[in-house]
Design an enzyme around this catalytic site. Sequence first.
Site, short mmCIF file in Angstrom:
data_model
loop_
_atom_site.label_atom_id
_atom_site.label_comp_id
_atom_site.label_asym_id
_atom_site.label_seq_id
_atom_site.Cartn_x
_atom_site.Cartn_y
_atom_site.Cartn_z
N ALA A 1 -10.45 -59.58 24.25
CA ALA A 1 -9.37 -58.98 25.11
C ALA A 1 -9.15 -59.89 26.36
O ALA A 1 -10.56 -60.40 26.65
CB ALA A 1 -9.62 -57.56 25.42
N TYR B 1 -3.00 -54.54 33.32
CA TYR B 1 -4.41 -54.43 32.08
C TYR B 1 -4.29 -53.05 31.18
O TYR B 1 -4.26 -53.01 30.20
CB TYR B 1 -5.69 -54.40 32.81
CG TYR B 1 -6.89 -54.16 31.93
CD1 TYR B 1 -7.22 -55.10 30.88
CD2 TYR B 1 -7.56 -53.09 32.09
CE1 TYR B 1 -8.36 -54.74 30.11
CE2 TYR B 1 -8.75 -52.62 31.15
CZ TYR B 1 -8.94 -53.47 30.35
OH TYR B 1 -10.25 -53.11 29.40
N1 NAP Z 1 -16.32 -53.75 29.96
C1 NAP Z 1 -15.90 -52.47 29.92
O1 NAP Z 1 -16.51 -51.69 30.44
C2 NAP Z 1 -14.59 -51.91 29.15
C3 NAP Z 1 -14.12 -50.84 29.61
C4 NAP Z 1 -13.04 -50.26 28.67
C5 NAP Z 1 -12.74 -51.03 27.80
N2 NAP Z 1 -13.05 -52.26 27.47
C6 NAP Z 1 -12.49 -52.85 26.16
O2 NAP Z 1 -13.45 -53.22 25.28
C7 NAP Z 1 -13.38 -54.23 24.76
C8 NAP Z 1 -14.65 -55.45 24.70
O3 NAP Z 1 -14.66 -55.66 26.23
P1 NAP Z 1 -15.83 -56.58 26.79
O4 NAP Z 1 -16.02 -56.16 28.48
O5 NAP Z 1 -16.78 -56.51 26.05
O6 NAP Z 1 -15.06 -57.99 26.91
P2 NAP Z 1 -15.48 -59.37 27.78
O7 NAP Z 1 -16.89 -59.39 27.78
O8 NAP Z 1 -14.62 -59.69 28.65
O9 NAP Z 1 -15.37 -60.35 26.44
C9 NAP Z 1 -13.80 -60.65 25.98
C10 NAP Z 1 -13.82 -61.30 24.68
O10 NAP Z 1 -12.73 -61.60 24.31
C11 NAP Z 1 -12.46 -63.01 24.00
N3 NAP Z 1 -11.33 -63.47 23.96
C12 NAP Z 1 -10.65 -63.47 25.21
N4 NAP Z 1 -9.46 -64.49 24.76
C13 NAP Z 1 -9.57 -64.71 23.59
C14 NAP Z 1 -8.75 -65.41 22.52
N5 NAP Z 1 -7.47 -65.87 23.12
N6 NAP Z 1 -9.18 -65.68 21.35
C15 NAP Z 1 -10.31 -65.29 20.81
N7 NAP Z 1 -11.15 -64.68 21.77
C16 NAP Z 1 -10.76 -64.14 23.18
C17 NAP Z 1 -13.57 -63.69 24.89
O11 NAP Z 1 -14.12 -64.90 24.24
P3 NAP Z 1 -14.76 -66.15 25.22
O12 NAP Z 1 -15.46 -65.34 26.38
O13 NAP Z 1 -15.48 -66.87 24.28
O14 NAP Z 1 -13.74 -67.04 25.63
C18 NAP Z 1 -14.71 -62.64 24.67
O15 NAP Z 1 -15.81 -62.70 23.79
C19 NAP Z 1 -11.98 -55.08 25.37
O16 NAP Z 1 -10.95 -54.52 24.49
C20 NAP Z 1 -11.99 -54.40 26.62
O17 NAP Z 1 -10.64 -54.31 26.96
C21 NAP Z 1 -14.12 -52.76 27.97
#
Ligand code: NAP
Length: 294
Positions: free
Chosen positions: A71, A135
């Site tokens: 995402a 977002y």
């Molecule tokens: N972090 C939190 O506390 C939190 C809270 C609530 C919900 N969430 C949800 O949980 C999920 C995971 O979050 P996270 O924090 O682990 O995410 P993150 O660390 O920001 O990582 C995002 C991932 O998405 C990939 N990505 C982005 N654009 C892409 C594209 N066009 N094609 C392919 N891959 C793409 C990135 O790849 P690259 O880095 O290799 O570019 C990365 O692997 C998300 O859906 C987020 O909305 C997160």
Amino acid sequence: MTRLLVTGGSGLLGSTVARQGAERYNTVTTTYLTRSVDYAGVDCRRVDLTDEAAVAALAKFAPDYVVHCAAMTDVDQCERKPETAERYNVGMAENVAKLAAETDARMIHLSTDAVFDGEEGNYTVENEPDPVNVYGRTKLDAESIVQQVHEEVVIVRTNFYGWNMTSGQSLAEWVLSKLRAGETVPAFEDAYFTPIYTEDLTTYLFELLEKEFNGTLHIPGRERCNKLDFARVIADVFDLDSSLVNPSLISDVDFEAPRGRDLSLSPERTEQLLETAVPTLKRGLEEMRRNENE
Ligand SMILES: NC(=O)c1ccc[n+]([C@@H]2O[C@H](COP(=O)([O-])OP(=O)(O)OC[C@H]3O[C@@H](n4cnc5c(N)ncnc54)[C@H](OP(=O)(O)O)[C@@H]3O)[C@@H](O)[C@H]2O)c1
């Protein structure tokens, strides 16, 4: 023979799901975009998930389970670039859901506490989402589209902390780096959430994949806390100086994207459904400390 496909394998959660998945399932494939990764026992490949044909081509792995973690997660960047946020958060989710439908795979779609406006807190799945920023809105739109495209989907709303395997820095890692450098940490006392450790969340995601349940679920940590308490518990658990953590107010900061004040989620339905009790913040952070050098 069980095959798992994890998107966002270079991200905070996806890296944990892919690596833990390799211990539980026969074949694990994960995708990244810009941050190349290589995990033992995991097939890691670069795929732009906004490219529908490239996603459809992943059908050759015939996944039984799909966990969609990819995402655009930078809340202020989403506000600056709403069209890109839409293409990433909604478009990628739709492409991945189509793939899951096509391959008859059970899917977990990761969503967020930011679908709520943060006025009430302690949200259950019965509460009506009302996002206050781009977002949250794109993540809510993704929930609908995924459920339109595929029946065997669990929408998991959550918020988490843990170790990044690549260049990113989560809130907990940022607090740790400041405390270890002997620097003060401003931490919001007017912003509440219910964070869960990525390793614990991942265990629940696997339990969910293996159950019949479809629909929406909140998977939070046990306690609602503000970011000030969160930073102080980090200092205690990692034996660092908690007097460096200073109260500050989110209402004093002029972020590009507005933020909800209390995004805490209720674990009610999760605890009925899953076999393991939702862990406390202290226990989650102790586990995080034990895992630091793995
Ligand atoms: N972090 C939190 O506390 C939190 C809270 C609530 C919900 N969430 C949800 O949980 C999920 C995971 O979050 P996270 O924090 O682990 O995410 P993150 O660390 O920001 O990582 C995002 C991932 O998405 C990939 N990505 C982005 N654009 C892409 C594209 N066009 N094609 C392919 N891959 C793409 C990135 O790849 P690259 O880095 O290799 O570019 C990365 O692997 C998300 O859906 C987020 O909305 C997160």
